[in-house]
Scaffold this active site. Structure first.
Site, short mmCIF file in Angstrom:
data_model
loop_
_atom_site.label_atom_id
_atom_site.label_comp_id
_atom_site.label_asym_id
_atom_site.label_seq_id
_atom_site.Cartn_x
_atom_site.Cartn_y
_atom_site.Cartn_z
N ASN A 32 0.81 -1.22 0.00
CA ASN A 32 0.00 0.00 0.00
C ASN A 32 0.85 1.27 0.00
OD1 ASN A 32 0.91 0.26 2.65
ND2 ASN A 32 -1.08 -0.17 3.60
N PHE A 69 5.56 -9.73 4.23
CA PHE A 69 6.39 -8.71 4.88
C PHE A 69 5.60 -7.49 5.31
CE2 PHE A 69 8.93 -11.04 1.81
CZ PHE A 69 10.04 -11.41 2.56
N ASN A 88 -3.23 -3.53 12.08
CA ASN A 88 -2.53 -3.79 10.82
C ASN A 88 -1.84 -5.15 10.82
OD1 ASN A 88 -1.51 -3.10 8.22
ND2 ASN A 88 0.43 -2.53 9.14
N TYR A 137 4.76 -4.17 19.24
CA TYR A 137 5.26 -4.68 17.96
C TYR A 137 5.59 -6.17 18.09
CZ TYR A 137 8.62 -5.82 14.30
OH TYR A 137 9.29 -6.44 13.29
N LYS A 141 3.58 -9.57 16.42
CA LYS A 141 4.26 -10.56 15.58
C LYS A 141 4.13 -11.96 16.20
CE LYS A 141 6.35 -8.37 12.10
NZ LYS A 141 6.40 -8.80 10.70
N ARG A 275 17.82 3.42 27.39
CA ARG A 275 16.41 3.37 27.02
C ARG A 275 15.77 2.18 27.72
NH1 ARG A 275 16.98 3.63 20.53
NH2 ARG A 275 18.21 1.79 21.03
N GLY A 276 14.55 2.36 28.19
CA GLY A 276 13.86 1.27 28.85
C GLY A 276 13.65 0.09 27.92
#
Length: 320
Positions: A32, A69, A88, A137, A141, A275-276
């Protein structure tokens, strides 16, 4: 063979599509263009601009398989917009699986991620490690992996999920061009190009040799070759899950120093707080891919990976 490549205008999808064409296959790219680039679609591939939710419009029994993908893939964004990722990544994949079931297309190779594991209990990380993702994320997955397992067992799907570690480098005129960019090598290359003042090193007090995080980098062409092998290895009713990595890691500072050597540019560093959720070391055990797929990555040299990425970054800069 004839294959549908969803997300084939993106970084990894376009390189895999190119490898499929070079191997003599017919390729249709469905994308897209929300994050992909029309010019990334390889010459010789049929291109359909569309969403995977509508895959049933284009998928038909003439296809031998699907390489999937199409996904939202920014960890940081997934934390602040989790609904986008569930909608999505999971909703889109569910629609794709339904279209495959309805049309009798029974082979799937899925682009999964090391983010499914979360904080590792052991390094290198085997596929048997507990899957405890630390962000939406990785969670989405992992949810798709569970869906694929159910589909394989209930409906005979032949499926392979490939869990990537840190993909890098370029293949021909295809490389990383994310916006915003969040991956280390292209970010350091932006400093070399003068597009960024310095590279931020998030934490230099980790229990690693130089105090910075260690990650497993895999060349995108090695990754692409694994997908073609996975198509051959897929077996009806089985969902095979394989890690893809080199089995050794490089620290943030090693990456920065390699970019200095390859580009000849000074790369200023700024040490920032940790970073956490950043584990000290993420390295893959890729034994299953070697044994089940017959995969042997041949581009593990960090300087070579960076050099390919640098050539691509310079070519993109000339276009603009």
């Amino acid at each position: 063979m004839k294959y549908l490549v969803t997300g084939g205008a993106g970084y990894v999808g376009s390189v895999v599509a190119q490898h499929l064409l070079e191997a003599g296959h017919e390729v249709t790219v469905l994308d897209n263009l929300s994050t992909g680039f029309r010019e990334g679609v390889p010459a010789g591939a049929v291109f359909i601009e569309g969403d995977i939710r509508d895959a049933a419009k284009w998928l038909d029994p003439s296809y031998d398989g699907v390489l999937h993908f199409a996904a939202s893939s920014q960890v940081g964004e997934s934390v602040v917009k989790p609904e986008k990722y569930w909608d999505n990544n999971v909703g889109g994949s569910m629609a794709l699986l339904a279209a495959m079931r309805e049309t009798g297309v029974r082979t799937l190779v899925f682009s999964s991620t090391a983010a499914t594991y979360g904080e590792p209990e052991q390094v290198p990380i085997p596929e048997s490690a507990p899957a405890r993702p630390t962000n939406p994320y990785g969670a989405t997955k992992l949810a798709v992996d569970h869906m694929i397992t159910s589909e394989a067992h209930a409906h005979g799907l032949a499926a392979v999920s490939l869990r990537y570690f840190n993909v890098a480098g370029a293949y021909g005129d295809r490389g990383e061009r994310h916006d915003p960019e969040s991956h280390l090598i292209p970010l350091v290359l932006q400093v070399a190009q003068g597009r960024r003042d310095a590279i931020s090193v998030y934490g230099d007090d980790y229990p690693t040799p130089d105090g910075t995080c260690v990650r497993d980098y895999i060349h995108v062409a090695d990754l692409a070759e694994a997908h073609l092998l996975a198509l051959t290895a897929a077996r009806a009713g089985e969902h095979l899950i394989c890690n893809l990595g080199n089995g050794s890691g490089f620290s943030v500072r090693e990456v920065v120093e390699t970019v200095r050597e390859v580009t000849g540019h000074p790369i200023p560093e700024v040490v920032a707080p940790r970073r956490g959720g950043d584990p000290a070391v993420l390295v893959a055990s890729a034994d299953a891919a070697r044994e089940r797929l017959g995969w042997n990555p041949s581009r593990a040299d960090l300087a070579g990976i960076v050099a390919d990425a640098w050539r691509f970054a310079q070519s993109i800069a000339k276009e603009h």
